[in-house]
Scaffold this motif. Structure first.
Motif, PDB file in Angstrom:
ATOM      1  N   THR A  33       0.835  -1.207   0.000  1.00  0.00           N
ATOM      2  CA  THR A  33       0.000   0.000   0.000  1.00  0.00           C
ATOM      3  C   THR A  33       0.864   1.249   0.000  1.00  0.00           C
ATOM      4  N   LEU A  34       1.934   1.240   0.774  1.00  0.00           N
ATOM      5  CA  LEU A  34       2.831   2.400   0.825  1.00  0.00           C
ATOM      6  C   LEU A  34       3.391   2.703  -0.563  1.00  0.00           C
ATOM      7  N   GLU A  35       3.751   1.671  -1.305  1.00  0.00           N
ATOM      8  CA  GLU A  35       4.254   1.873  -2.672  1.00  0.00           C
ATOM      9  C   GLU A  35       3.149   2.410  -3.581  1.00  0.00           C
ATOM     10  N   ARG A  36       1.962   1.851  -3.456  1.00  0.00           N
ATOM     11  CA  ARG A  36       0.854   2.307  -4.295  1.00  0.00           C
ATOM     12  C   ARG A  36       0.525   3.775  -4.031  1.00  0.00           C
ATOM     13  N   TRP A  37       0.605   4.183  -2.778  1.00  0.00           N
ATOM     14  CA  TRP A  37       0.344   5.579  -2.411  1.00  0.00           C
ATOM     15  C   TRP A  37       1.513   6.497  -2.761  1.00  0.00           C
ATOM     16  N   GLY A  38       2.649   5.918  -3.162  1.00  0.00           N
ATOM     17  CA  GLY A  38       3.802   6.724  -3.538  1.00  0.00           C
ATOM     18  C   GLY A  38       4.587   7.295  -2.372  1.00  0.00           C
ATOM     19  N   VAL A  39       4.462   6.670  -1.193  1.00  0.00           N
ATOM     20  CA  VAL A  39       5.167   7.193  -0.015  1.00  0.00           C
ATOM     21  C   VAL A  39       6.317   6.290   0.452  1.00  0.00           C
ATOM     22  N   TRP A  40       6.547   5.186  -0.230  1.00  0.00           N
ATOM     23  CA  TRP A  40       7.707   4.321   0.053  1.00  0.00           C
ATOM     24  C   TRP A  40       8.771   4.720  -0.949  1.00  0.00           C
ATOM     25  N   ARG A  41       9.759   5.493  -0.488  1.00  0.00           N
ATOM     26  CA  ARG A  41      10.751   6.071  -1.395  1.00  0.00           C
ATOM     27  C   ARG A  41      12.150   6.009  -0.805  1.00  0.00           C
ATOM     28  N   GLU A  42      13.083   6.305  -1.692  1.00  0.00           N
ATOM     29  CA  GLU A  42      14.468   6.398  -1.230  1.00  0.00           C
ATOM     30  C   GLU A  42      14.626   7.671  -0.408  1.00  0.00           C
ATOM     31  N   LYS A  43      15.292   7.517   0.739  1.00  0.00           N
ATOM     32  CA  LYS A  43      15.567   8.647   1.620  1.00  0.00           C
ATOM     33  C   LYS A  43      17.075   8.680   1.858  1.00  0.00           C
ATOM     34  N   SER A  44      17.544   9.779   2.422  1.00  0.00           N
ATOM     35  CA  SER A  44      18.960   9.833   2.770  1.00  0.00           C
ATOM     36  C   SER A  44      19.110  10.534   4.117  1.00  0.00           C
ATOM     37  N   PHE A  45      20.087  10.062   4.869  1.00  0.00           N
ATOM     38  CA  PHE A  45      20.399  10.638   6.168  1.00  0.00           C
ATOM     39  C   PHE A  45      21.881  10.456   6.422  1.00  0.00           C
ATOM     40  N   MET A  46      22.562  11.548   6.642  1.00  0.00           N
ATOM     41  CA  MET A  46      24.011  11.540   6.912  1.00  0.00           C
ATOM     42  C   MET A  46      24.783  10.788   5.829  1.00  0.00           C
TER      43      MET A  46
END
Length: 112
Positions: A33-46
Motif C-alpha cells: 500500500t505504501l508503494e501504491r500511495w507513492g510514499v515508500w521512497r528512497e531517503k537519505s540521512f548523513m
C-alpha cells in the motif's frame, strides 16, 4: 484519519496505547500500500541512502477520490493548512488560521 507505517501492527498498537494516540494505523510491512500511495521512497540521512516512508498527507473525499495531496510535509504549520483545506472541501472556506495565501498542491498524479 489514518496513519500508515512499515512497522508491524502489534508494534503500532503498543506505541498508540503508550502515547494515547487516538487514530488508526495501517501496518504495511510488505510496503504494498505504501508503494501504491507513492510514499515508500528512497531517503537519505548523513550520506546514507535507504528506503523508507516519507511524510505525506492526502485529503480524501467521501467518494474515495484524492482531493488534495501534500507530498512533502513539514510538521510546522501543516495541521493548520490541512484544517483549512478540510473546511474548504466542506464548503466552509479557509477563514482565520487558513493557509495565508499558500495553496497546497493539487492531487495531480497522486495515487489513491
Amino acid at each position: 484519519m489514518l496513519g500508515a507505517s512499515a512497522d508491524p501492527v502489534a508494534k503500532l498498537a503498543k506505541w498508540s496505547a503508550k502515547k494515547g494516540f487516538p487514530y488508526r494505523f495501517l501496518g504495511d510491512e510488505e510496503h504494498a500500500t505504501l508503494e501504491r500511495w507513492g510514499v515508500w521512497r528512497e531517503k537519505s540521512f548523513m550520506g546514507r541512502r535507504f528506503m523508507g516512508v516519507v511524510r505525506a498527507t492526502f485529503l480524501v473525499g467521501a467518494d474515495g477520490r484524492v482531493l488534495r495531496a501534500w507530498p512533502k510535509v513539514n510538521p510546522i504549520g501543516h495541521a493548520k493548512e490541512v484544517l483549512a483545506a478540510l473546511r474548504e472541501a466542506a464548503g466552509g472556506g479557509g477563514g482565520p488560521g487558513g493557509t495565508g495565501g499558500a495553496h497546497p498542491r493539487r492531487a495531480g498524479g497522486a495515487r489513491g
